[in-house]
Design a protein around this motif. Structure first.
Motif, PDB file in Angstrom:
ATOM      1  N   SER A   1       0.837  -1.193   0.000  1.00  0.00           N
ATOM      2  CA  SER A   1       0.000   0.000   0.000  1.00  0.00           C
ATOM      3  C   SER A   1       0.876   1.250   0.000  1.00  0.00           C
ATOM      4  CB  SER A   1      -0.987  -0.063   1.163  1.00  0.00           C
ATOM      5  OG  SER A   1      -0.692   0.896   2.109  1.00  0.00           O
ATOM      6  N   LEU A   2       2.009   1.188   0.739  1.00  0.00           N
ATOM      7  CA  LEU A   2       2.973   2.295   0.705  1.00  0.00           C
ATOM      8  C   LEU A   2       3.466   2.522  -0.714  1.00  0.00           C
ATOM      9  CD1 LEU A   2       5.429   1.766   3.704  1.00  0.00           C
ATOM     10  CD2 LEU A   2       4.066   3.804   3.177  1.00  0.00           C
ATOM     11  N   MET A   3       3.741   1.386  -1.393  1.00  0.00           N
ATOM     12  CA  MET A   3       4.300   1.475  -2.728  1.00  0.00           C
ATOM     13  C   MET A   3       3.321   2.110  -3.701  1.00  0.00           C
ATOM     14  SD  MET A   3       5.710  -1.257  -5.156  1.00  0.00           S
ATOM     15  CE  MET A   3       4.365  -0.627  -6.120  1.00  0.00           C
ATOM     16  N   TRP A   4       2.069   1.728  -3.598  1.00  0.00           N
ATOM     17  CA  TRP A   4       1.070   2.340  -4.492  1.00  0.00           C
ATOM     18  C   TRP A   4       0.912   3.822  -4.202  1.00  0.00           C
ATOM     19  CZ3 TRP A   4       0.609   0.407  -8.805  1.00  0.00           C
ATOM     20  CH2 TRP A   4       0.559  -0.966  -9.007  1.00  0.00           C
ATOM     21  N   ASP A   5       1.026   4.175  -2.919  1.00  0.00           N
ATOM     22  CA  ASP A   5       1.001   5.600  -2.577  1.00  0.00           C
ATOM     23  C   ASP A   5       2.119   6.325  -3.307  1.00  0.00           C
ATOM     24  OD1 ASP A   5      -1.167   5.525  -0.979  1.00  0.00           O
ATOM     25  OD2 ASP A   5      -0.064   5.449   0.918  1.00  0.00           O
ATOM     26  N   ASP A   6       3.337   5.724  -3.262  1.00  0.00           N
ATOM     27  CA  ASP A   6       4.484   6.333  -3.930  1.00  0.00           C
ATOM     28  C   ASP A   6       4.213   6.504  -5.419  1.00  0.00           C
ATOM     29  OD1 ASP A   6       5.785   6.207  -1.550  1.00  0.00           O
ATOM     30  OD2 ASP A   6       7.062   4.508  -2.071  1.00  0.00           O
ATOM     31  N   VAL A   7       3.714   5.430  -6.023  1.00  0.00           N
ATOM     32  CA  VAL A   7       3.488   5.456  -7.468  1.00  0.00           C
ATOM     33  C   VAL A   7       2.490   6.556  -7.835  1.00  0.00           C
ATOM     34  CG1 VAL A   7       2.513   4.168  -9.402  1.00  0.00           C
ATOM     35  CG2 VAL A   7       4.077   3.042  -7.821  1.00  0.00           C
ATOM     36  N   MET A   8       1.437   6.648  -7.048  1.00  0.00           N
ATOM     37  CA  MET A   8       0.411   7.624  -7.401  1.00  0.00           C
ATOM     38  C   MET A   8       0.870   9.058  -7.096  1.00  0.00           C
ATOM     39  SD  MET A   8      -1.660   5.926  -9.035  1.00  0.00           S
ATOM     40  CE  MET A   8      -1.523   4.174  -9.355  1.00  0.00           C
ATOM     41  N   THR A   9       1.723   9.198  -6.089  1.00  0.00           N
ATOM     42  CA  THR A   9       2.317  10.517  -5.846  1.00  0.00           C
ATOM     43  C   THR A   9       3.130  10.940  -7.063  1.00  0.00           C
ATOM     44  OG1 THR A   9       2.528   9.900  -3.535  1.00  0.00           O
ATOM     45  CG2 THR A   9       3.722  11.861  -4.233  1.00  0.00           C
ATOM     46  N   LEU A  10       3.920   9.999  -7.571  1.00  0.00           N
ATOM     47  CA  LEU A  10       4.740  10.282  -8.748  1.00  0.00           C
ATOM     48  C   LEU A  10       3.868  10.685  -9.919  1.00  0.00           C
ATOM     49  CD1 LEU A  10       7.244   7.326  -8.589  1.00  0.00           C
ATOM     50  CD2 LEU A  10       7.802   9.742  -8.546  1.00  0.00           C
ATOM     51  N   ARG A  11       2.809   9.960 -10.084  1.00  0.00           N
ATOM     52  CA  ARG A  11       1.940  10.242 -11.211  1.00  0.00           C
ATOM     53  C   ARG A  11       1.355  11.639 -11.077  1.00  0.00           C
ATOM     54  NH1 ARG A  11      -4.140   8.463 -11.699  1.00  0.00           N
ATOM     55  NH2 ARG A  11      -4.471   8.914 -13.898  1.00  0.00           N
ATOM     56  N   ARG A  12       0.943  11.982  -9.868  1.00  0.00           N
ATOM     57  CA  ARG A  12       0.322  13.276  -9.639  1.00  0.00           C
ATOM     58  C   ARG A  12       1.350  14.393  -9.821  1.00  0.00           C
ATOM     59  NH1 ARG A  12      -1.809  11.972  -4.907  1.00  0.00           N
ATOM     60  NH2 ARG A  12      -0.121  12.971  -3.774  1.00  0.00           N
ATOM     61  N   GLU A  13       2.544  14.179  -9.250  1.00  0.00           N
ATOM     62  CA  GLU A  13       3.515  15.274  -9.244  1.00  0.00           C
ATOM     63  C   GLU A  13       4.320  15.383 -10.523  1.00  0.00           C
ATOM     64  OE1 GLU A  13       5.789  15.442  -5.698  1.00  0.00           O
ATOM     65  OE2 GLU A  13       4.005  15.403  -4.434  1.00  0.00           O
ATOM     66  N   GLU A  14       4.470  14.293 -11.259  1.00  0.00           N
ATOM     67  CA  GLU A  14       5.312  14.341 -12.441  1.00  0.00           C
ATOM     68  C   GLU A  14       4.546  14.048 -13.721  1.00  0.00           C
ATOM     69  OE1 GLU A  14       9.261  13.073 -11.974  1.00  0.00           O
ATOM     70  OE2 GLU A  14       9.269  14.373 -10.233  1.00  0.00           O
ATOM     71  N   GLY A  15       3.260  13.750 -13.594  1.00  0.00           N
ATOM     72  CA  GLY A  15       2.410  13.574 -14.764  1.00  0.00           C
ATOM     73  C   GLY A  15       2.807  12.435 -15.676  1.00  0.00           C
ATOM     74  N   VAL A  16       3.440  11.407 -15.101  1.00  0.00           N
ATOM     75  CA  VAL A  16       3.929  10.313 -15.933  1.00  0.00           C
ATOM     76  C   VAL A  16       2.774   9.359 -16.289  1.00  0.00           C
ATOM     77  CG1 VAL A  16       4.556   8.915 -13.922  1.00  0.00           C
ATOM     78  CG2 VAL A  16       5.772   8.577 -16.080  1.00  0.00           C
ATOM     79  N   THR A  17       2.857   8.769 -17.469  1.00  0.00           N
ATOM     80  CA  THR A  17       1.915   7.726 -17.868  1.00  0.00           C
ATOM     81  C   THR A  17       2.391   6.421 -17.257  1.00  0.00           C
ATOM     82  OG1 THR A  17       1.641   8.837 -19.979  1.00  0.00           O
ATOM     83  CG2 THR A  17       0.880   6.553 -19.856  1.00  0.00           C
ATOM     84  N   ILE A  18       1.476   5.642 -16.677  1.00  0.00           N
ATOM     85  CA  ILE A  18       1.905   4.409 -16.018  1.00  0.00           C
ATOM     86  C   ILE A  18       1.260   3.191 -16.668  1.00  0.00           C
ATOM     87  CG2 ILE A  18       1.868   3.106 -13.849  1.00  0.00           C
ATOM     88  CD1 ILE A  18       2.150   5.786 -12.402  1.00  0.00           C
ATOM     89  N   PHE A  19       2.106   2.247 -17.022  1.00  0.00           N
ATOM     90  CA  PHE A  19       1.638   0.968 -17.549  1.00  0.00           C
ATOM     91  C   PHE A  19       2.057  -0.081 -16.546  1.00  0.00           C
ATOM     92  CE2 PHE A  19       1.946  -3.005 -19.728  1.00  0.00           C
ATOM     93  CZ  PHE A  19       1.042  -2.973 -20.775  1.00  0.00           C
ATOM     94  N   LEU A  20       1.089  -0.724 -15.904  1.00  0.00           N
ATOM     95  CA  LEU A  20       1.468  -1.708 -14.903  1.00  0.00           C
ATOM     96  C   LEU A  20       0.845  -3.054 -15.224  1.00  0.00           C
ATOM     97  CD1 LEU A  20      -0.915  -2.357 -12.452  1.00  0.00           C
ATOM     98  CD2 LEU A  20      -0.630   0.094 -12.272  1.00  0.00           C
ATOM     99  N   THR A  21       1.501  -4.108 -14.752  1.00  0.00           N
ATOM    100  CA  THR A  21       0.903  -5.427 -14.902  1.00  0.00           C
ATOM    101  C   THR A  21       0.764  -6.020 -13.514  1.00  0.00           C
ATOM    102  OG1 THR A  21       2.874  -6.815 -14.913  1.00  0.00           O
ATOM    103  CG2 THR A  21       2.300  -5.735 -16.983  1.00  0.00           C
ATOM    104  N   THR A  22      -0.223  -6.856 -13.360  1.00  0.00           N
ATOM    105  CA  THR A  22      -0.428  -7.479 -12.063  1.00  0.00           C
ATOM    106  C   THR A  22      -1.286  -8.718 -12.254  1.00  0.00           C
ATOM    107  OG1 THR A  22      -1.301  -7.168  -9.835  1.00  0.00           O
ATOM    108  CG2 THR A  22      -2.440  -6.014 -11.593  1.00  0.00           C
TER     109      THR A  22
END
Ligand SMILES: Nc1ncnc2c1ncn2[C@@H]1O[C@H](COP(=O)(O)OP(=O)(O)O)[C@@H](O)[C@H]1O
Ligand SMILES: [Mg+2]
Lengths: 347, 286
Positions: free
Chosen positions: A196-217
């Motif tokens: 859950s910490l990790m997803w927080d990090d990822v979404m912070t990055l997305r919000r602050e840096e506007g990066v497109t994210i492609f994830l698999t799970t």
């Protein structure tokens, strides 16, 4: 996202890219009929989709579905045996160097040098990606900060826990401000709290840096952080849409009510036109929009309501619906509704 | 599986590609040095093996062989052992590519927007620096063996060590680029490296050998790396003619003594060939 409403349910993936290309310009990722064979084995059997800039896009599928193979093609480590793909505007076969410049990657397996410190790993990456020297230190500090490892920069990676190493890899993937960040099963082997910490990090990055994210799970709940999900099975996309719309395909929400007088509650709810069932200790109502109807149901029953529980269909139900199978869980790995809790907070 | 050479190994689009490539080479080189410096056990084990050879084999054989006009087998052995230590350190640095593959770091490097050749150059220089350093540390033992060192000799030795180390690291990187698993590398080492070391003339003079052994030593490229090192060491000593005949430092082919420049050139060619093969090996896309 804008334009979501007009878009057809893109379960017929052969039309999806054309439709989307007309709707929006310059997708971050555009994949047309990509196929990858290993001898007789078809790892990826002609998939098409496109991902818009700033979107979080998830590939959801069981082990062996072809997720990593698709990522390897998109990040220029493997060549497709058919079809074409563009990432950040560049063809992955013809312009691999330009693509590499534009992407960040977190592989399924760990790819840090654990005999180097966290900062040394980042510096290595910064140099290879041509981050100008004057920004290097600042940028390294920033990404370490983003994944909450600022105080561990000068520690050897061999002293890191699995979760810390993963977060460092995400930081590294973002170091050179890529346009697209690929995350291949980023939370595999992590405990729920770390995830859950990790997803927080990822979404912070997305919000602050506007990066497109492609994830698999292959975790259903994690796919729900995505704006859109492609369900992939045996190298084919069997469904592609927003989590809400995928779940809507499965059908109604259920609302469980515990009341002082179930018999009476059952009668009034039924009289109001709801589809309703009476269980041993509760009344269950089936409705399109469970959360939206709670107030009305409580009002109908009156003061006697003791508890209300709304259950929405999950992606597990969706996967079962499209493939006829339950998605296989890794034995021994527990997972909670963390991804969903996250989604509720940020969407 | 279709392996295709990535012909698009062209410059990065940001213009400043040359300096990025140069920095990449330095960074990859630096990583090798950092890793070497942190790994104390590796330093100790890679020094202990040549020491064992030098003293046990050297003293053991010296009593058997005896000395010729005061020149004994230990002095003959010394440059051979220095070369062996350089060669094995170089090859073992190169195998770290197999570890990098096993532990994923290789993918981090291969997906970076830099030329594969920069990665191979950095890796080769890194491995070679470490190996030459290791070989140079061995020179400290020279007085114990009775080998006289001059400034010129030390410079010549370091130069030859670097050449040898670069060639063998490139060879090691090539082997590593074609090998998927660590077990595979161990097999290659047992079947290729050790025979090459033993057939290189590092441990015995190349004159007066049975024909089969003579042929094997002459087709072994390592022979031409070891011989120049011994020749420059001998040139700085007073080797009596009888001893020079008995403990020959030369390589002869059909009775002709090869000049040192031809041996050095052969090593240079060996380097170029395996460097190119290593770059090609790492440029494959699945
Ligand atoms: N290098 C390869 N050679 C042969 N088969 C492969 C290779 N890589 C993957 N595969 C096969 O392709 C299929 C898809 O694999 P992968 O993309 O790794 O799945 P996922 O990441 O969804 O678990 C699997 O059946 C796998 O065994
Ligand atoms: Mg995978």
């Amino acid at each position: 996202m804008e334009g979501e409403a007009e878009r057809p349910l893109a379960t017929d993936t052969s039309v999806a890219p054309e439709t989307q290309r007309r709707v929006m310009a310059a997708p971050a990722i555009e994949v047309i009929d990509v196929e990858k064979r290993f001898g007789d084995l078809v790892a990826v059997g002609g998939v098409s989709f496109s991902v818009q800039p700033g979107e979080v896009f998830a590939f959801l599928g069981p082990n062996g579905a072809g997720k990593s193979t698709t990522i390897n093609i998109l990040c220029t480590l493997a060549l497709p045996t058919g079809g074409s793909a563009r990432v950040a505007g560049f063809d992955v076969v013809k312009n691999p160097n330009e693509v590499r410049q534009k992407i960040g990657l977190v592989f399924q397996e760990q790819t840090l040098d654990d005999q180097l410190t966290a900062e040394e790993n980042l510096r290595f990456h910064a140099v290879l990606y041509g981050v100008p020297k004057k920004y290097r230190k600042e940028r390294i500090e920033r990404v370490l900060e983003l994944v909450k490892l600022a105080d561990r920069g000068s520690d050897l990676v061999s002293t890191f826990s699995g979760g810390m190493a993963r977060r460092l890899e995400i930081a590294r993937g973002m170091l050179h401000t890529p346009a697209v960040l690929f995350l291949d099963e980023p939370t595999i082997g992590l405990d729920p709290q770390t995830r859950s910490l990790m997803w927080d990090d990822v979404m912070t990055l997305r919000r602050e840096e506007g990066v497109t994210i492609f994830l698999t799970t292959h975790y259903m709940d994690e796919a729900e952080v995505a704006d859109r999900i492609a369900i992939i099975d045996h190298g084919q996309i069997v469904a592609l849409d927003t989590p809400e719309r995928l779940k809507a395909i499965i059908g109604a929400d259920t609302v469980d009510l515990e009341t002082g007088n179930d018999a009476a509650a059952f009668e009034v709810i039924k009289a109001a036109g709801f589809q309703v069932e009476r269980g041993a200790e509760r009344v269950t109502v089936f409705t399109e929009n469970g959360e939206g109807e709670v107030a009305r149901l409580v009002e109908l029953v009156g003061g006697g309501v003791r508890s209300v529980h709304v259950h929405r269909p999950t992606l597990d139900d969706v996967f079962l619906h499209f493939t006829g199978r339950e998605i296989r869980e890794q034995p021994g790995e527990s997972h909670t509704g963390m991804g969903r809790a996250w989604g509720a907070r940020h969407r | 599986m279709t392996d295709v050479i990535n012909t698009n190994d062209n410059a990065n689009p940001n213009g400043s590609n040359f300096s990025t490539e140069l920095r990449t080479i330095l960074m990859v080189w630096q990583r090798e040095l950092i890793r070497f410096g942190r790994n104390r056990t590796r330093i100790i084990t890679s020094l202990s093996q040549p020491l064992l050879f030098l003293f046990v084999l050297g003293y053991g054989m010296s009593t058997l062989v005896g000395s010729t006009e005061g020149f004994d087998f230990k002095k003959f052995l010394f440059p051979g052992i220095v070369a062996m230590s350089v060669v094995s350190t170089a090859i073992f640095s190169a195998i770290s590519i197999v570890w990098d593959r096993e532990f994923g770091f290789l993918r981090e490097m291969l997906v970076a927007p830099v030329r594969r050749s920069s990665l191979v150059i950095g890796k080769t220089l890194g491995g070679a620096s470490v190996a030459a350093l290791q070989g140079t540390i061995m020179l400290v033992l020279a007085p114990l063996i009775g080998v006289r060192l001059t400034v010129l000799l030390v410079i010549e030795v370091i130069g030859l060590e670097l050449l040898m180390a670069i060639a063998l690291t490139a060879f090691g990187v090539f082997v590593a680029s074609r090998i998927e698993r660590i077990e595979g590398f161990q097999v290659v080492m047992q079947l290729v490296l050790f025979p090459m070391l033993f057939l290189s003339g590092a441990l015995f003079p190349l004159s007066g050998l049975p024909v089969w052994l003579s042929v094997l030593t002459r087709v072994n490229p390592l022979t031409y790396a070891v011989a120049p090192l011994r020749q420059v060491v001998f040139a700085a000593q007073n080797v009596p003619p009888a001893a020079a005949a008995r403990f020959s430092a030369q390589v002869t082919i059909f009775g002709h003594v090869l000049p040192i420049w031809s041996e050095v050139s052969l090593v240079g060619i060996f380097f170029v060939v395996f460097f190119l093969l290593a770059v090609q090996g790492l440029s494959r896309r699945q």
